[in-house]
Design a protein around this motif. Sequence first.
Motif, short mmCIF file in Angstrom:
data_model
loop_
_atom_site.label_atom_id
_atom_site.label_comp_id
_atom_site.label_asym_id
_atom_site.label_seq_id
_atom_site.Cartn_x
_atom_site.Cartn_y
_atom_site.Cartn_z
N MET A 191 -36.70 -17.10 29.56
CA MET A 191 -35.34 -17.65 29.54
C MET A 191 -34.76 -17.66 30.95
SD MET A 191 -33.41 -16.19 26.18
CE MET A 191 -33.28 -17.27 24.77
N ASP A 192 -34.18 -18.79 31.35
CA ASP A 192 -33.60 -18.93 32.68
C ASP A 192 -32.11 -18.61 32.60
OD1 ASP A 192 -33.14 -19.48 35.31
OD2 ASP A 192 -33.06 -21.67 35.04
N LEU A 193 -31.80 -17.30 32.49
CA LEU A 193 -30.42 -16.83 32.37
C LEU A 193 -30.14 -15.81 33.46
CD1 LEU A 193 -30.29 -16.26 28.49
CD2 LEU A 193 -29.08 -18.05 29.74
N PRO A 194 -28.89 -15.72 33.92
CA PRO A 194 -28.55 -14.71 34.94
C PRO A 194 -28.59 -13.29 34.41
CG PRO A 194 -26.58 -15.86 34.22
CD PRO A 194 -27.74 -16.59 33.61
N VAL A 195 -28.46 -13.12 33.09
CA VAL A 195 -28.61 -11.82 32.43
C VAL A 195 -29.73 -11.96 31.42
CG1 VAL A 195 -27.51 -10.09 30.96
CG2 VAL A 195 -26.16 -11.25 32.73
N LYS A 196 -30.80 -11.24 31.62
CA LYS A 196 -32.01 -11.44 30.80
C LYS A 196 -32.18 -10.29 29.80
CE LYS A 196 -34.32 -13.93 34.55
NZ LYS A 196 -34.04 -15.25 33.95
N PRO A 197 -32.81 -10.59 28.67
CA PRO A 197 -33.07 -9.53 27.69
C PRO A 197 -34.20 -8.63 28.17
CG PRO A 197 -34.02 -11.62 26.97
CD PRO A 197 -33.24 -11.91 28.21
N PRO A 198 -34.18 -7.35 27.72
CA PRO A 198 -33.17 -6.77 26.82
C PRO A 198 -31.99 -6.17 27.59
CG PRO A 198 -34.93 -5.18 27.16
CD PRO A 198 -35.31 -6.41 27.95
N VAL A 199 -30.85 -6.06 26.93
CA VAL A 199 -29.66 -5.43 27.48
C VAL A 199 -29.12 -4.46 26.44
CG1 VAL A 199 -27.27 -5.75 28.22
CG2 VAL A 199 -29.02 -7.37 28.96
N SER A 200 -28.84 -3.22 26.85
CA SER A 200 -28.21 -2.26 25.94
C SER A 200 -26.71 -2.56 25.88
CB SER A 200 -28.42 -0.83 26.44
OG SER A 200 -29.79 -0.49 26.42
N PRO A 201 -26.14 -2.62 24.68
CA PRO A 201 -24.72 -2.95 24.59
C PRO A 201 -23.83 -1.83 25.12
CG PRO A 201 -25.60 -2.37 22.44
CD PRO A 201 -26.77 -2.45 23.36
N MET A 202 -22.66 -2.20 25.58
CA MET A 202 -21.63 -1.24 25.99
C MET A 202 -21.11 -0.54 24.74
SD MET A 202 -18.41 -1.96 28.53
CE MET A 202 -17.58 -3.13 27.45
N LEU A 203 -20.81 0.76 24.84
CA LEU A 203 -20.47 1.56 23.68
C LEU A 203 -19.03 2.08 23.74
CD1 LEU A 203 -23.80 3.61 23.58
CD2 LEU A 203 -23.26 1.51 22.33
N ALA A 204 -18.62 2.73 22.65
CA ALA A 204 -17.27 3.28 22.55
C ALA A 204 -17.34 4.75 22.18
CB ALA A 204 -16.46 2.51 21.51
N LYS A 205 -16.40 5.53 22.70
CA LYS A 205 -16.30 6.93 22.31
C LYS A 205 -15.16 7.11 21.32
CE LYS A 205 -13.97 7.84 26.74
NZ LYS A 205 -14.07 8.60 28.00
N SER A 206 -15.35 8.03 20.40
CA SER A 206 -14.35 8.26 19.35
C SER A 206 -13.14 9.00 19.89
CB SER A 206 -14.98 9.07 18.21
OG SER A 206 -15.99 8.35 17.56
N VAL A 207 -11.97 8.53 19.49
CA VAL A 207 -10.72 9.20 19.82
C VAL A 207 -9.88 9.25 18.54
CG1 VAL A 207 -10.70 8.60 22.26
CG2 VAL A 207 -9.70 7.02 20.60
N PRO A 208 -9.10 10.31 18.35
CA PRO A 208 -8.35 10.45 17.09
C PRO A 208 -7.19 9.48 16.94
CG PRO A 208 -7.82 12.25 18.58
CD PRO A 208 -8.96 11.49 19.20
N ASN A 209 -6.61 9.03 18.07
CA ASN A 209 -5.47 8.13 18.03
C ASN A 209 -5.75 6.90 18.88
OD1 ASN A 209 -3.66 9.93 16.49
ND2 ASN A 209 -3.79 11.21 18.33
N ILE A 210 -5.14 5.79 18.53
CA ILE A 210 -5.34 4.54 19.26
C ILE A 210 -4.65 4.65 20.61
CG2 ILE A 210 -4.97 2.05 19.25
CD1 ILE A 210 -4.85 2.21 16.18
N PRO A 211 -5.41 4.53 21.72
CA PRO A 211 -4.79 4.68 23.05
C PRO A 211 -4.05 3.42 23.48
CG PRO A 211 -7.13 4.24 23.28
CD PRO A 211 -6.87 4.35 21.80
N ASP A 212 -3.12 3.58 24.39
CA ASP A 212 -2.31 2.46 24.89
C ASP A 212 -3.04 1.83 26.08
OD1 ASP A 212 -0.39 0.65 25.54
OD2 ASP A 212 1.17 2.12 26.01
N VAL A 213 -3.97 0.89 25.80
CA VAL A 213 -4.76 0.27 26.87
C VAL A 213 -4.55 -1.23 26.96
CG1 VAL A 213 -6.53 2.06 26.84
CG2 VAL A 213 -6.78 0.06 25.36
N GLY A 214 -3.81 -1.83 26.01
CA GLY A 214 -3.44 -3.23 26.14
C GLY A 214 -4.27 -4.25 25.40
N HIS A 215 -5.39 -3.83 24.76
CA HIS A 215 -6.22 -4.80 24.02
C HIS A 215 -6.86 -4.08 22.85
CE1 HIS A 215 -8.76 -8.42 23.51
NE2 HIS A 215 -9.61 -7.54 23.02
N TYR A 216 -6.72 -4.70 21.64
CA TYR A 216 -7.21 -4.06 20.42
C TYR A 216 -7.90 -5.08 19.54
CZ TYR A 216 -3.61 -1.04 22.29
OH TYR A 216 -2.85 -0.30 23.15
#
Length: 355
Positions: free
Chosen positions: A1-26
């Motif tokens: 594949m002629d792509l600037p980002v080639k497979p495989p790629v590990s996805p970006m992950l999330a850490k658990s938090v008890p409350n929704i933080p104020d970061v501006g996007h949900y």
Amino acid sequence: MDLPVKPPVSPMLAKSVPNIPDVGHYEPKWDGFRTIVFKDGEDIILGSRNEKPMTRYFPELVEALRRNLPDKCVIDGEIVLIADNKLEFELLQQRIHPADSRVRMLADKTPASMIAFDILALGDDDLMVRPFSERRAILEKALAHASAPVYVTPAVSDLDKAREWFVQLEGAGLDGVLSKPLDGTYQPNKRVMFKTKHERTADCVVSGFRWHKTAKVVGSMLLGLYDDAGRLQHVGVVASFPMAKRESLVAELEPYRIELSEHPWGQWAAQSEEDTGGTRMPGAQSRWSGGKDFSFVPLRPELVIEVAYDYMEGDRFRHTTQFRRWRPDRTPESCTYEQIEEPADYDLSEILKLP
């Protein structure tokens, strides 16, 4: 594949938090198979979280992505299965099957959908170093004309709306809420996002245990609840213990050990997934087990513990539960499904605007 980002790629992950933080996007936290889509013309690769391709399991989705995605792109998202306007993870699991004929039958009977929530590349541009606010705008523009079963995940910037979603969307089978910093770059395999999930408690019968994979200590304890007919049903496991606790549990559980033939679940130990109508019982192998030993040490169903869980899927806990405390004051027979909280139904079409 002629792509600037080639497979495989590990996805970006999330850490658990008890409350929704104020970061501006949900965004809603989708419950499906995390997938990175690589598209170069007609060529499509569906990469999973463990970087193994899942392309062969979703032929109907491959065709939909060819129609709906830009000619050259890399999209991060979630493969989900929507039935009766709810997410159905158990049906989605059935799609991972070695027989191509069954995969194609299920593709026709229970077609999957793709929820896109990030873009890593477009054309010849690598977007991973761009801030998320820019990537989100590019994603919305690139998929502006996409149609079912390909969607861009809904999102809000208002914290109060995110809290409202957290309560409402559970009834449609969603996992919780994801919070994403707007200035963040895409960081594979790093927990730089935040996830907030529901937590509830339930009293369960300790019905057996499995040995730890690396030492002769308790790895996990099997949990049971009694149904309306008085049958003890396997509902999940509790497995998060310090090593010292795992060691002490061996002695604590020893007086309750019995022969498998004396146990309510003894009849299931030698059965396969097909024998039990698609539901894997304790000790049985499935296509997900990879040959691992899932046999268990049976215990007299007399001990009761309180565990924390996020939600039920069908009649079982969707994820591994967390130990809270022993409940010597509770009788095993009192541990029934009646204590399980049922979230209010919520129509997923209100979020995805399904036809």
